[in-house]
Enzyme design. Structure first.
Site, PDB file in Angstrom:
ATOM      1  CD  GLN A 129      24.154  16.120  48.799  1.00  0.00           C
ATOM      2  OE1 GLN A 129      23.775  15.074  48.276  1.00  0.00           O
ATOM      3  NE2 GLN A 129      24.351  17.223  48.091  1.00  0.00           N
ATOM      4  CG  HIS A 147      23.786  12.938  44.482  1.00  0.00           C
ATOM      5  ND1 HIS A 147      23.846  13.038  43.114  1.00  0.00           N
ATOM      6  CD2 HIS A 147      23.679  14.229  44.932  1.00  0.00           C
ATOM      7  CE1 HIS A 147      23.785  14.308  42.753  1.00  0.00           C
ATOM      8  NE2 HIS A 147      23.688  15.045  43.846  1.00  0.00           N
ATOM      9  CD  GLU A 161      13.841  13.347  35.124  1.00  0.00           C
ATOM     10  OE1 GLU A 161      14.581  13.503  34.135  1.00  0.00           O
ATOM     11  OE2 GLU A 161      13.592  12.214  35.615  1.00  0.00           O
ATOM     12  CE1 TYR A 171      10.716   6.523  34.512  1.00  0.00           C
ATOM     13  CE2 TYR A 171      11.684   4.478  35.272  1.00  0.00           C
ATOM     14  CZ  TYR A 171      10.579   5.215  34.914  1.00  0.00           C
ATOM     15  OH  TYR A 171       9.334   4.630  34.937  1.00  0.00           O
ATOM     16  CE1 TYR A 189      24.270  21.085  39.697  1.00  0.00           C
ATOM     17  CE2 TYR A 189      25.848  19.394  40.326  1.00  0.00           C
ATOM     18  CZ  TYR A 189      24.596  19.963  40.432  1.00  0.00           C
ATOM     19  OH  TYR A 189      23.659  19.407  41.254  1.00  0.00           O
TER      20      TYR A 189
END
Length: 287
Positions: A2, A66, A159, A169, A180
């Site tokens: 990614q 990520h 979110e 958070y 998952y």
């Protein structure tokens, strides 16, 4: 994975200094992590000159998932950078002494603002908020000047947050989604010591870039938040009343939307995530 080029942001004084900022996944000897650099666009608009890296996420770790990351300048001139928790290292998002799963706040030259919440040594100096998963949307509210973010949940639980200085958070201790594997995660309401989202989606919409509606071409949407949706293949409009979200609308696009923004004449632009990566321009149907 990614990684790659993640975001581009113009310096607040770009019209005079020609400086722009890039966030990107950087390969290092011990793995990879998100970094931020800046350079000056030359007069021929063909190259960045004097490019320098001003921030490096620490630690670098193996893996290709990520990385985050979005860039947003506050009205005061501070640069917010959103950073993913690098997937296999999700537990590190609960440790503010590193940069995994955080939003960091730096000066344009990479130095640390002296009013950052962890400047006293309880966390990494750059950290603004922590306990995040993978924040791929960031925008400054046009009236309040506050940072708003859009964050991927696991399986469900995407979110929208308004990250506050020093707040946790909750990821991966709490979430509006589930792992998952199907394993349940405690709901944020069960542990009020964590800051909660102002809105969430389950099933997921996979939010990427976000933008507040300020264009006069869309008067009925004024003040709302638009989100690019990847798996949802949509532009999602979050109906806002102040800092409260009162509902949402999905504008079906049939393609993965990576980012949304408004041009100088008020048109809405959407960047498609795919092999051809076209840019779509949208105006109201009666224009």
């Amino acid at each position: 994975g990614q990684g790659g080029l993640l975001d581009v942001a113009l310096d607040p004084e770009f019209s005079s200094n020609r400086v722009l900022y890039l966030s990107f996944a950087e390969a290092r000897s011990d793995g990879a992590a998100t970094s931020v650099g800046r350079g000056r666009l030359n007069g021929e608009v063909t190259a960045l000159e004097e490019f320098e890296i001003i921030f490096r996420q620490q630690p670098a770790v193996p893996g290709g998932n990520h990385f985050g990351s979005r860039l947003a300048f506050s009205p005061e001139g501070h640069l917010f950078v959103t950073l993913g928790e690098r997937f296999d290292y999700m537990q590190q998002a609960q440790d503010p002494t590193n940069h995994l799963g955080t939003v960091v706040r730096i000066n344009p030259d990479g130095s640390v603002p002296q009013d950052n919440p962890f400047i006293d040594g309880e966390g990494a100096d750059e950290v603004w908020s922590y306990g995040h998963r993978n924040v791929q949307g960031a925008a400054i509210h046009p009236e309040t000047g506050a940072l708003w973010t859009a964050e991927f949940g696991p399986s469900g639980g995407d979110e929208v947050n308004i990250p506050q200085a020093g707040e946790n958070y909750g990821w991966p201790v709490v979430s509006h989604g589930r792992h998952y594997s199907g394993q349940q995660i405690p709901d944020p309401s069960s542990q009020p010591e964590f800051a909660d989202a102002i809105y969430f989606w389950d099933p997921a919409i996979s939010p990427s870039g976000i933008a507040f509606v300020t264009s006069d071409l869309f008067p009925q949407w004024q003040g709302d938040l638009l989100l690019g949706g990847l798996s949802s293949q949509a532009i999602v409009r979050l109906d806002l009343e102040g800092n409260e979200a009162v509902g949402d609308e999905r504008i079906e696009m049939g393609v993965r939307i990576r980012d949304v923004l408004f041009g100088p004449e008020g048109q809405l632009y959407a960047l498609v995530d795919g092999p051809d990566s076209p840019i779509i321009r949208l105006t109201p149907a009666d224009n």
